[in-house]
Every structure is written in C-alpha cells, then in structure tokens.
Design a protein around this motif. Sequence first.
Motif, PDB file in Angstrom:
ATOM      1  N   GLU A  47      59.753  30.521  27.339  1.00  4.04           N
ATOM      2  CA  GLU A  47      59.782  29.633  26.426  1.00  4.04           C
ATOM      3  C   GLU A  47      59.690  28.570  26.174  1.00  4.04           C
ATOM      4  N   ASN A  48      58.593  27.858  25.155  1.00  2.00           N
ATOM      5  CA  ASN A  48      58.415  26.805  25.146  1.00  2.00           C
ATOM      6  C   ASN A  48      58.919  25.727  25.419  1.00  2.00           C
ATOM      7  N   GLY A  49      59.431  24.619  25.598  1.00  2.00           N
ATOM      8  CA  GLY A  49      59.888  22.920  25.645  1.00  2.00           C
ATOM      9  C   GLY A  49      59.713  22.230  25.139  1.00  2.00           C
ATOM     10  N   LEU A  50      60.438  21.357  24.926  1.00  2.00           N
ATOM     11  CA  LEU A  50      60.028  19.698  23.880  1.00  2.00           C
ATOM     12  C   LEU A  50      61.341  18.980  24.503  1.00  2.00           C
ATOM     13  N   PHE A  51      60.891  17.931  25.218  1.00  2.00           N
ATOM     14  CA  PHE A  51      61.629  16.872  25.937  1.00  2.00           C
ATOM     15  C   PHE A  51      61.936  15.932  25.321  1.00  2.00           C
ATOM     16  N   VAL A  52      62.924  15.255  24.530  1.00  2.00           N
ATOM     17  CA  VAL A  52      63.019  14.515  23.309  1.00  2.00           C
ATOM     18  C   VAL A  52      63.752  13.415  24.440  1.00  2.00           C
ATOM     19  N   ASN A  53      62.669  11.639  24.577  1.00  2.00           N
ATOM     20  CA  ASN A  53      63.339  10.739  25.610  1.00  2.00           C
ATOM     21  C   ASN A  53      63.200  10.113  24.715  1.00  2.00           C
ATOM     22  N   VAL A  54      64.299   8.949  24.907  1.00  2.00           N
ATOM     23  CA  VAL A  54      65.109   7.832  24.670  1.00  2.00           C
ATOM     24  C   VAL A  54      64.572   6.608  25.897  1.00  2.00           C
ATOM     25  N   GLU A  55      65.295   6.510  26.343  1.00  2.00           N
ATOM     26  CA  GLU A  55      65.426   5.956  28.052  1.00  2.00           C
ATOM     27  C   GLU A  55      63.767   5.697  28.943  1.00  2.00           C
ATOM     28  N   ARG A 110      63.510  25.444  23.815  1.00  4.59           N
ATOM     29  CA  ARG A 110      64.303  25.154  24.327  1.00  4.59           C
ATOM     30  C   ARG A 110      64.333  23.858  24.226  1.00  4.59           C
ATOM     31  N   ILE A 111      64.910  22.635  24.061  1.00  3.40           N
ATOM     32  CA  ILE A 111      64.726  21.061  23.102  1.00  3.40           C
ATOM     33  C   ILE A 111      65.857  20.650  24.674  1.00  3.40           C
TER      34      ILE A 111
END
Length: 249
Positions: A47-55, A110-111
Amino acid sequence: MGIEGLDPLVGGGVLQGHSVLVCGAPGTGKTIFGLQFLYMGATMENENGLFVNVEDIEKKLKFYANQFGWDMDALQRQKKIDFLKVPIDRKGCKIIDIIFEKAQELDAKRIVIDSLSALSINAKMFDLPLKDQPDPTGTLKGRILKTAGYKPFDDTAQFTYLFIERIANIEATALFLTDTPHGSDSLTKDGVSEFACDGVIHLQLHDVGKEVNRTITVKKMRGSKTIPGMNSLRFTERGLEVGEYKAFY
C-alpha cells in the motif's frame, strides 16, 4: 496497522478508508507511529503511502526512520512512499487540492497528516473547497443558496472538522497526528477531531523517577471491536511495539 501488537486491540486492524486520530503530548511517539504506519504499509501490504508534513522537513523525517532501519529513500525511488511539505506562509493555499493531487499521483492507500494541530493553528492560511448548498427552505425555487468554491476559515474547529471530511474523500486510510493539551483532560486542542475521526488512539508518557514509560489506549474505532484499557508502548530497534498493560505506580 503496522505497529506490532496493535491490531489485536482494534479487531484485527483499521478498516480501509477510515480516519484515525493519534493524539498525545510531545515525545509520545506520534511521528514515529505515522512513519511506521506508512513503512509497514508499503513493505508488508503493498500500500503506497503519503506523509503530509507541516512541522518537520523531509530530511529529518527520513533520519528518524533510518534509526529503525526504514529506508525511505529507496521506497521513494520506487514511488511507494512520498513526502509533501505544506506551506504555512502562503495565503489562500488550496491545501486539499495539493494533497489530493499528490495522493492521486502516488496512488496512495495510506496518508499521514503531521500535524493536525499545526494546520489548525494556521487555518486562516488555507482555503477549503465547499459544495453547492441548495436553499433548504425552498423559497429560492431550486436555486443555490451558496455556490461551490473555496473559503478561508476563521473558526479553527470548523476548519478542522471540514479538513478531516475532505481528506476522507481521497478514500485512503488516514492518520491525523495531533497534540494533547498539557495539564488538561481534553484529548485535543481543537475539541472536534476526536468526534470527526472514525478512530482515536491516545499515546501517553508516564514519568516515574528517572524512567519514562509510554502507554497506548484505543479510545474508539468505528466498525471494529476494540479492547479497552491502557497498554504499554515501547521503542525497539524495529520501531514501536505494543505490549501488555503494566502498572507504573
């Protein structure tokens, strides 16, 4: 979910497409939890995954992952995992559009959003998409009361609730990481994300003398039979592991 010992607490795992809030104070392991969720998804479940980072910046996140032997660079080259840095200094940023576009490009199942609390603080910087709202009274004879478009939000709670709802439209399993306020019985600072998400996982620190012990509690998980109560959470060479409850006092 990819965290050893956690699936039995949530009836075998989280349902595909559900949203899960992972809340806790700084140092409880939320970011590692999110990275492990993506790494195990990519390597064990395809399952491919994306990490959305702000910090944190991407380089730091990869460094954290490498400490557990998770080669994010290799997975990124294989287009199994990617990182998206959200700007918080760009007024009118269409945040849902840029996340949706990246998730679609990656075919992400997955996110991870790190963190929801940081996004909420900067809510005025983002525009969220609205849907057409028909006149509920019927006095406008079928006309639209408010047209679809983008809108900035002054109300942090309203932004948070709608943001979670819009991310759900991507139809990926999403983890929303957020901070628990210090010295409060509240799970979150926004007060709504624990209701908007399908599941809530609470990470805690327990200081006993010179020792620091971590625990994990599944507060809710819609569609799954959960095992209530506090379990130990520990860092190992392979990442986070959930163990049996242990009394610390």
